[in-house]
Design a protein around this motif. Structure first.
Motif, PDB file in Angstrom:
ATOM      1  N   ILE A  86       0.853  -1.191   0.047  1.00 15.92           N
ATOM      2  CA  ILE A  86      -0.009  -0.082   0.039  1.00 15.92           C
ATOM      3  C   ILE A  86       0.902   1.417  -0.129  1.00 15.92           C
ATOM      4  CG2 ILE A  86      -1.701   1.097   1.387  1.00 15.92           C
ATOM      5  CD1 ILE A  86      -2.633  -1.419   2.476  1.00 15.92           C
ATOM      6  N   LYS A  87       0.529   2.364  -0.973  1.00 13.21           N
ATOM      7  CA  LYS A  87       1.371   3.274  -1.038  1.00 13.21           C
ATOM      8  C   LYS A  87       0.265   4.718  -0.810  1.00 13.21           C
ATOM      9  CE  LYS A  87       5.292   3.620  -3.208  1.00 13.21           C
ATOM     10  NZ  LYS A  87       6.365   3.872  -4.582  1.00 13.21           N
ATOM     11  N   GLY A  88       0.637   5.679  -0.367  1.00 11.99           N
ATOM     12  CA  GLY A  88      -0.268   7.027  -0.510  1.00 11.99           C
ATOM     13  C   GLY A  88      -1.188   7.060   0.904  1.00 11.99           C
ATOM     14  N   ALA A  89      -1.839   8.153   0.813  1.00 17.55           N
ATOM     15  CA  ALA A  89      -2.462   8.508   2.134  1.00 17.55           C
ATOM     16  C   ALA A  89      -3.841   8.775   1.670  1.00 17.55           C
ATOM     17  CB  ALA A  89      -1.975   9.672   2.914  1.00 17.55           C
ATOM     18  N   GLY A  90      -4.362   8.345   0.579  1.00 16.86           N
ATOM     19  CA  GLY A  90      -5.814   8.711   0.276  1.00 16.86           C
ATOM     20  C   GLY A  90      -7.040   8.003   0.987  1.00 16.86           C
ATOM     21  N   ALA A  91      -8.229   8.230   0.614  1.00 15.71           N
ATOM     22  CA  ALA A  91      -9.153   7.501   1.349  1.00 15.71           C
ATOM     23  C   ALA A  91      -9.635   6.147   0.962  1.00 15.71           C
ATOM     24  CB  ALA A  91     -10.646   8.459   0.839  1.00 15.71           C
ATOM     25  N   GLY A  92      -9.038   5.397  -0.050  1.00 13.14           N
ATOM     26  CA  GLY A  92      -9.283   4.128  -0.441  1.00 13.14           C
ATOM     27  C   GLY A  92      -8.442   3.176   0.126  1.00 13.14           C
ATOM     28  N   ARG A  93      -7.390   3.684   0.972  1.00 11.92           N
ATOM     29  CA  ARG A  93      -6.546   2.469   1.447  1.00 11.92           C
ATOM     30  C   ARG A  93      -7.106   1.414   2.096  1.00 11.92           C
ATOM     31  NH1 ARG A  93      -1.089   4.379   3.542  1.00 11.92           N
ATOM     32  NH2 ARG A  93      -1.589   3.051   5.214  1.00 11.92           N
ATOM     33  N   GLU A  94      -7.792   1.458   3.103  1.00 13.22           N
ATOM     34  CA  GLU A  94      -8.484   0.611   3.838  1.00 13.22           C
ATOM     35  C   GLU A  94      -9.360  -0.241   3.121  1.00 13.22           C
ATOM     36  OE1 GLU A  94      -6.787  -0.152   6.679  1.00 13.22           O
ATOM     37  OE2 GLU A  94      -5.770   1.854   6.323  1.00 13.22           O
ATOM     38  N   SER A  95     -10.377   0.207   2.388  1.00 11.63           N
ATOM     39  CA  SER A  95     -11.341  -0.145   1.729  1.00 11.63           C
ATOM     40  C   SER A  95     -10.960  -1.084   0.542  1.00 11.63           C
ATOM     41  CB  SER A  95     -12.558   0.774   1.221  1.00 11.63           C
ATOM     42  OG  SER A  95     -11.726   1.563   0.232  1.00 11.63           O
ATOM     43  N   ALA A  96      -9.826  -0.765   0.054  1.00 15.87           N
ATOM     44  CA  ALA A  96      -9.169  -1.622  -1.160  1.00 15.87           C
ATOM     45  C   ALA A  96      -8.378  -2.794  -0.482  1.00 15.87           C
ATOM     46  CB  ALA A  96      -8.137  -0.699  -1.743  1.00 15.87           C
ATOM     47  N   LEU A  97      -7.815  -2.648   0.730  1.00 21.78           N
ATOM     48  CA  LEU A  97      -7.126  -3.562   1.213  1.00 21.78           C
ATOM     49  C   LEU A  97      -8.596  -4.788   1.723  1.00 21.78           C
ATOM     50  CD1 LEU A  97      -4.792  -5.240   2.368  1.00 21.78           C
ATOM     51  CD2 LEU A  97      -5.210  -3.788   4.466  1.00 21.78           C
ATOM     52  N   LYS A  98      -9.530  -4.301   2.248  1.00 22.63           N
ATOM     53  CA  LYS A  98     -10.638  -5.138   2.557  1.00 22.63           C
ATOM     54  C   LYS A  98     -11.294  -5.777   1.759  1.00 22.63           C
ATOM     55  CE  LYS A  98     -12.122  -2.575   6.711  1.00 22.63           C
ATOM     56  NZ  LYS A  98     -12.880  -1.580   7.291  1.00 22.63           N
ATOM     57  N   ALA A  99     -11.311  -5.141   0.505  1.00 27.72           N
ATOM     58  CA  ALA A  99     -11.698  -5.922  -0.797  1.00 27.72           C
ATOM     59  C   ALA A  99     -10.979  -6.839  -1.389  1.00 27.72           C
ATOM     60  CB  ALA A  99     -12.001  -4.666  -1.908  1.00 27.72           C
ATOM     61  N   VAL A 100      -9.494  -6.572  -1.260  1.00 24.49           N
ATOM     62  CA  VAL A 100      -8.690  -7.847  -1.769  1.00 24.49           C
ATOM     63  C   VAL A 100      -8.782  -8.941  -0.852  1.00 24.49           C
ATOM     64  CG1 VAL A 100      -6.307  -8.499  -1.735  1.00 24.49           C
ATOM     65  CG2 VAL A 100      -6.943  -6.418  -2.736  1.00 24.49           C
ATOM     66  N   HIS A 101      -9.017  -8.780   0.585  1.00 23.45           N
ATOM     67  CA  HIS A 101      -9.157  -9.892   1.628  1.00 23.45           C
ATOM     68  C   HIS A 101     -10.654 -10.441   1.185  1.00 23.45           C
ATOM     69  CE1 HIS A 101      -8.949 -12.076   5.237  1.00 23.45           C
ATOM     70  NE2 HIS A 101     -10.278 -11.591   5.658  1.00 23.45           N
ATOM     71  N   ALA A 102     -11.538  -9.980   0.756  1.00 29.05           N
ATOM     72  CA  ALA A 102     -13.029 -10.395   0.635  1.00 29.05           C
ATOM     73  C   ALA A 102     -13.151 -11.231  -0.610  1.00 29.05           C
ATOM     74  CB  ALA A 102     -13.896  -9.038   0.476  1.00 29.05           C
ATOM     75  N   THR A 103     -12.074 -11.187  -1.521  1.00 29.24           N
ATOM     76  CA  THR A 103     -12.275 -11.860  -2.933  1.00 29.24           C
ATOM     77  C   THR A 103     -11.891 -13.080  -2.291  1.00 29.24           C
ATOM     78  OG1 THR A 103      -9.917 -11.418  -3.433  1.00 29.24           O
ATOM     79  CG2 THR A 103     -11.744 -10.201  -4.221  1.00 29.24           C
ATOM     80  N   GLY A 104     -11.270 -13.614  -1.351  1.00 29.94           N
ATOM     81  CA  GLY A 104     -10.832 -14.934  -0.864  1.00 29.94           C
ATOM     82  C   GLY A 104      -9.446 -15.381  -1.487  1.00 29.94           C
ATOM     83  N   ILE A 105      -8.829 -14.462  -1.682  1.00 32.75           N
ATOM     84  CA  ILE A 105      -7.375 -14.821  -2.483  1.00 32.75           C
ATOM     85  C   ILE A 105      -6.484 -14.752  -0.744  1.00 32.75           C
ATOM     86  CG2 ILE A 105      -6.769 -12.529  -2.458  1.00 32.75           C
ATOM     87  CD1 ILE A 105      -5.309 -13.775  -5.196  1.00 32.75           C
ATOM     88  N   LYS A 106      -5.622 -15.642  -0.729  1.00 33.52           N
ATOM     89  CA  LYS A 106      -4.640 -15.738   0.274  1.00 33.52           C
ATOM     90  C   LYS A 106      -3.599 -14.618   0.204  1.00 33.52           C
ATOM     91  CE  LYS A 106      -1.489 -18.766   2.793  1.00 33.52           C
ATOM     92  NZ  LYS A 106      -0.699 -19.926   2.653  1.00 33.52           N
ATOM     93  N   ILE A 107      -3.561 -13.887   1.495  1.00 38.83           N
ATOM     94  CA  ILE A 107      -2.783 -12.506   1.610  1.00 38.83           C
ATOM     95  C   ILE A 107      -1.533 -13.269   2.352  1.00 38.83           C
ATOM     96  CG2 ILE A 107      -2.331 -10.272   2.538  1.00 38.83           C
ATOM     97  CD1 ILE A 107      -5.409  -9.809   1.874  1.00 38.83           C
ATOM     98  N   THR A 108      -0.357 -13.241   1.937  1.00 39.72           N
ATOM     99  CA  THR A 108       0.800 -13.601   2.892  1.00 39.72           C
ATOM    100  C   THR A 108       1.431 -12.481   3.439  1.00 39.72           C
ATOM    101  OG1 THR A 108       2.112 -13.480   0.893  1.00 39.72           O
ATOM    102  CG2 THR A 108       1.240 -15.530   1.106  1.00 39.72           C
ATOM    103  N   LYS A 109       1.398 -11.134   2.996  1.00 41.51           N
ATOM    104  CA  LYS A 109       2.177 -10.083   3.592  1.00 41.51           C
ATOM    105  C   LYS A 109       1.540  -8.811   3.256  1.00 41.51           C
ATOM    106  CE  LYS A 109       6.635 -10.203   2.558  1.00 41.51           C
ATOM    107  NZ  LYS A 109       7.950  -9.905   2.379  1.00 41.51           N
ATOM    108  N   ILE A 110       1.385  -8.063   4.097  1.00 38.11           N
ATOM    109  CA  ILE A 110       0.935  -6.658   3.892  1.00 38.11           C
ATOM    110  C   ILE A 110       2.132  -5.748   4.215  1.00 38.11           C
ATOM    111  CG2 ILE A 110      -0.863  -4.962   4.594  1.00 38.11           C
ATOM    112  CD1 ILE A 110      -2.459  -7.169   5.237  1.00 38.11           C
ATOM    113  N   ARG A 111       2.201  -4.845   3.560  1.00 40.73           N
ATOM    114  CA  ARG A 111       3.531  -3.839   3.584  1.00 40.73           C
ATOM    115  C   ARG A 111       3.034  -2.447   3.235  1.00 40.73           C
ATOM    116  NH1 ARG A 111       8.367  -2.199   0.777  1.00 40.73           N
ATOM    117  NH2 ARG A 111       7.475  -3.088  -1.112  1.00 40.73           N
TER     118      ARG A 111
END
Length: 129
Positions: A86-111
């Motif tokens: 994740i890069k930047g300080a906009g409004a979509g940071r958290e919601s984009a991360l939640k959407a990636v998690h909601a797709t069911g794909i395995k997340i190994t690292k968050i940076r």
């Protein structure tokens, strides 16, 4: 009669591991899905999802962009697990991360790779009245 050149069909690449880059600015959110070397597979943004103007910078636009990018990468390339950068300080940071998690794909690292100045550029002078 002209001879027709025979072309070979492009092979579909299978990429099981990848990186999801989320760039969240104050005007837009761009989601870029790459392989582990950094070669772009799929990308989406608030504008490509269908939003214009100030609505591109909303969390909902970021959510749709992230969802669409990851789902496309899963369908087209067989993506199974990702690292999230994740890069930047906009409004979509958290919601984009939640959407990636909601797709069911395995997340190994968050940076978080937001660039932070160590007293870099001099700020503009204050307004005089």
């Amino acid at each position: 009669m002209a001879k027709r050149r025979q072309t070979t069909k492009k092979q579909k690449r299978v990429v099981t591991q990848g990186i999801v880059h989320i760039l969240s600015t104050f005007n837009n959110t761009i989601v870029n899905v790459t392989d582990m070397q950094g070669n772009t597979l799929v990308w989406e943004s608030g504008g490509t999802v269908g939003f214009k103007g100030t609505r591109k910078s909303t969390p909902y636009a970021a959510q749709l962009a992230a969802q669409r990018a990851v789902k496309r990468a899963m369908q087209e390339y067989g993506l199974q697990e990702v690292e999230v950068v994740i890069k930047g300080a906009g409004a979509g940071r958290e919601s984009a991360l939640k959407a990636v998690h909601a797709t069911g794909i395995k997340i190994t690292k968050i940076r978080d790779a937001t660039p932070i100045p160590h007293n870099g550029c001099r700020p503009p002078a204050k307004r005089r009245v």
